[in-house]
Design an enzyme around this catalytic site. Sequence first.
Site, short mmCIF file in Angstrom:
data_model
loop_
_atom_site.label_atom_id
_atom_site.label_comp_id
_atom_site.label_asym_id
_atom_site.label_seq_id
_atom_site.Cartn_x
_atom_site.Cartn_y
_atom_site.Cartn_z
N LYS A 80 2.90 -17.21 -2.64
CA LYS A 80 3.36 -16.07 -1.83
C LYS A 80 2.22 -15.58 -0.95
O LYS A 80 1.06 -15.54 -1.38
CB LYS A 80 3.85 -14.95 -2.77
CG LYS A 80 4.52 -13.78 -2.06
CD LYS A 80 5.04 -12.79 -3.08
CE LYS A 80 5.72 -11.60 -2.43
NZ LYS A 80 6.26 -10.64 -3.42
N SER A 155 10.97 -9.56 -3.02
CA SER A 155 10.25 -9.90 -1.81
C SER A 155 9.66 -11.31 -1.83
O SER A 155 9.15 -11.80 -0.82
CB SER A 155 9.11 -8.90 -1.60
OG SER A 155 8.17 -8.96 -2.67
N SER A 179 10.50 -8.58 -7.90
CA SER A 179 10.36 -9.47 -6.74
C SER A 179 10.15 -10.93 -7.08
O SER A 179 10.21 -11.79 -6.19
CB SER A 179 9.20 -8.99 -5.85
OG SER A 179 9.51 -7.76 -5.26
#
Length: 488
Positions: A80, A155, A179
């Site tokens: 990420k 996210s 997330s």
Amino acid sequence: MTDMDLLHCSAMEIADKINKKELSVQAVLDASYGAAEKQADVNAFISLDRAYADRQGKLVQERIDAGEFLPLAGVPVAIKDNICVEGLPATCGSRMLADFAPCYDAEAVKRLKAAGAIIVGKTNMDEFGMGSTTENSYFGPTLHPMDKTRVPGGSSGGSAAALAMGACTLALGSDTGGSVRQPASYCGLVGMKPTYGTVSRFGLVSYASSLEQIGPMGKCVRDVAHLLDVIAGSDGRDVSCIGGRDMPFSESLIRDAEGMRIAVPEDFLTDLPGVQPAVKAAVERGAKLFSEHGAVVEYVRFPRMKNEETILRYAVPAYYTIADAEASSNLARFDGVKYGYRSAGAGNLREQYEKSRGEGFGDEVKRRILLGTYVLSAGFYEDYYRQASRVRRMIRDTFDELFEHYDFILGPVAPTTAPVLHSRSSFMDQYPADIYTIFANLTGMPAITVPLGQDENGLPVGVQLMANVFCDASLLQAAYSLEAYANE
């Protein structure tokens, strides 16, 4: 072995074949980048650097050829884009950091490289982790690889999408309010939020420091457990990190639910609006599978307060009050002076601050900074932030009481499966959907999602298991058992 075969292999299968020299690192990278190029329109990655990966692959292959055993030998991993990787961008999905490349590796990345994993790219995300659809990215939304009219969640949606489409075999995300777990559920994957402090946050760009935790994603529970073995452990550069108490976690993977005590909160299924029938059915199926294999499963109710409400009424407001307050403090460093985006149109220092932050941040980030600053201000601190902290304590007490009688809590991950792109008309429509996942972040306890069926549109449905703090190994064992029973 064809590229298609490699895309369906687990991480441990790939590592085993490479360690035995039955498979080359280069072949795995070819398959990984082939999958990424084939579905480039998914927009799972912010940066893909094949030359960077090839250099890593060459070093790993040399270590293998020299006879070294590597637990994640040649396994492609997506990271990420709020987790630092030396030499690759760390944009956090924001214009503010669009040109920022860190000069060091996050501790979790450092451990991955030492274990022989290959970093294939940095994945798309909601800006600074603020969102639950990966639509709030400066680099455009990520699409669901199984249905490109839908979102993959957020996210950490880019990490989930990259894993689901075969561009990697493992992925790292960050979990501040679900997330990692929610996009994993939307994409038919296993995602885990470890106990707070199990994995070092050094090198993770901060959003809400007391809530967030780097978490692993994989195609199966075994892969997630082995990935957690690698990235967990104490780190002197992160004062909140105390490491994993039951390492190695992968040794706990025994298929056995006999005697487990599992609570299913009825409040999750009946007291909240908009729960999709397929979601409720998945939880009921999970409860039935555990019960059929010797677990004690009981449906429970959260205790009522004086006004007959439960903690569900206050959990989301408390979470967003605390998260936004911490975000307003953490993001104050991005001012257009030291690093990050700097506006060219400023005439003085005040204008530079205003224009750089106004142009560099997106709408959702600005909204949360404003709300966080408001609840921390002198006139409202007691009314909002202090009250939210008290609710957080009440939530912790409620779950402590539950864990006196039960080993695990089984429930949904989200009220629905993956929603349609741009289907939520207001940011206020997104916040209530976090109700099932935020408890693990507010309390610090571990939680994991396991795929358990599909909805009427063929989209994956996952269920969530939660355990008490530092019971990560037991939680993985329960998830592993449920996964096995579901696949019988």
